[in-house]
Design an enzyme around this catalytic site. Structure first.
Site, PDB file in Angstrom:
ATOM      1  N   LYS A 111       0.834  -1.207   0.000  1.00  0.00           N
ATOM      2  CA  LYS A 111       0.000   0.000   0.000  1.00  0.00           C
ATOM      3  C   LYS A 111       0.867   1.254   0.000  1.00  0.00           C
ATOM      4  CE  LYS A 111       0.788   0.883   4.509  1.00  0.00           C
ATOM      5  NZ  LYS A 111       1.233   2.130   5.178  1.00  0.00           N
ATOM      6  N   THR A 129      -3.487   5.530   4.065  1.00  0.00           N
ATOM      7  CA  THR A 129      -2.148   5.935   3.631  1.00  0.00           C
ATOM      8  C   THR A 129      -2.189   6.797   2.376  1.00  0.00           C
ATOM      9  OG1 THR A 129      -1.383   3.812   4.504  1.00  0.00           O
ATOM     10  CG2 THR A 129       0.193   5.086   3.242  1.00  0.00           C
ATOM     11  N   SER A 147       0.674  10.629   6.274  1.00  0.00           N
ATOM     12  CA  SER A 147       1.379   9.582   5.541  1.00  0.00           C
ATOM     13  C   SER A 147       2.689  10.092   4.939  1.00  0.00           C
ATOM     14  CB  SER A 147       0.484   9.037   4.421  1.00  0.00           C
ATOM     15  OG  SER A 147       1.226   8.217   3.537  1.00  0.00           O
TER      16      SER A 147
END
Length: 351
Positions: free
Chosen positions: A196, A253, A259
């Site tokens: 991810k 994220t 993030s």
């Protein structure tokens, strides 16, 4: 629920290690927070703060800083490993040198080692002798350290080949702010958590280019398809990617200013070079190394990963980010469900 007064070593006093130490201390555990930085340890013990990583957060007094790993490990049976992927082997070597008896290691990092293409649980098993390693657990999910340290509601997953070990870690962490689920799919949990970060870098690039919500929604959706394709080929349960460590972690994220990977991608999209971005960030951006590893895994398993390939070319071959997005948009036509059908066919044909 098990005894609420366990002695637990948290190895790594960055933002995530410190946030998890707070959760454990809130649950009345004795927390030994190890750092290689003696000034940081002194700050933790004298002022109960860790301002570099979590400014304005007061640390519970049950958290004690240690600069000596051997001292931190006295009487400890559970270790939370919270260091960047690139430091895993070095730190595991230090653990191997001081640990006298078998321990359970729960790692909370999200990455894959380039070239060896090993997941972190595999690295742990490779570095720690069997007689010193009771169990390995991975903790992962949509969880920014900044929010966890403020006791905001958070949900994560713990996975292990030994479900008793997963439940043990679940019991150590779970409370009314920090909900913990269990899962037996170690591969899926680790692959979802690691990959991810690649998609978050790409999402940051599209935002930096000013492409808006439509582009990011498409990127996240197709990115999840890539993650599921590769993860399933590696042996993961495809349903894992619809859970916390798949779509859940991907959402948080790719969309949050907390993030690091999104912020790094955003700077790339605005025209900075990779070297400039990493220098400006001042913290590890796991997605950069993971992009290289995922690109290698795609070749190894013969999996089509166009977003990963495009990002690899931006990071390591100097391709212009806008040109990379244009290449993605110009790909040949396909049916949206084709990827899902292929993933499920491969999984259940093999089973």
């Amino acid at each position: 629920m098990q005894d609420k007064k366990a002695a637990i070593a948290v190895v790594g006093a960055g933002s995530w290690g410190t946030a998890l130490a707070i959760v454990l201390a809130d649950n009345a555990h004795e927390v030994r927070l190890w750092s290689h930085n003696e000034d940081q340890v002194k700050e933790i013990n004298e002022f109960h703060t860790n301002k570099k990583y979590l400014p304005e957060i007061a640390l519970p007094e049950l958290i004690v800083g240690f600069a000596s790993l051997s001292d931190a490990f006295v009487g400890v049976e559970t270790v939370i490993l919270a260091v960047p992927t690139k430091a895993i082997r070095e730190v595991l070597g230090k653990i191997r040198a001081v640990q006298a008896g078998p321990i359970t290691i729960a790692h909370v990092s999200k990455g894959i080692e380039p070239d060896t293409l090993l997941r972190i649980t595999e690295m742990i098993k490779e570095e720690i002798p069997k007689e010193l390693l009771k169990d390995v657990v991975v903790l992962s999910g949509p969880s920014h350290a900044e929010e966890v340290s403020l006791r905001h509601p958070t949900t994560v997953t713990v996975a292990s080949e030994n479900m008793e070990a997963a439940v043990k870690i679940q019991d150590l962490f779970i409370n009314h702010n920090f909900r913990v689920y269990t899962n037996s799919d170690v591969i899926g949990v680790e692959i979802g958590g690691a990959l991810k970060n690649i998609i978050a870098l790409a999402a940051g690039i599209t935002d930096g280019l000013g492409y808006g919500d439509n582009a990011k929604a498409a990127l996240m959706t197709r990115g999840l398809a890539e993650i599921a394709r590769l993860g399933t080929k590696m042996g993961a349960n495809p349903l894992t990617f619809s859970g916390l460590t798949g779509i859940g972690d991907l959402i948080v994220t790719c969309t949050s200013v907390h993030s690091r990977n999104w912020r790094a991608g955003n700077l790339l999209g605005k025209g900075q070079t990779l070297d400039e971005v990493l220098a400006n960030m001042g913290m590890v951006v796991e997605g950069v190394r993971t992009t290289k590893a995922a690109y290698q895994l795609a070749e190894k398993y013969d999996v089509n990963m166009p977003i990963t390939t495009a990002l690899y070319n931006v990071l390591f071959n100097g391709k212009n980010p806008k040109d990379a997005v244009d290449v993605l948009m110009a790909r040949g036509k396909t049916h949206e469900m084709e990827d899902l059908v292929n993933v499920l066919d491969e999984k259940y044909t093999e089973d």
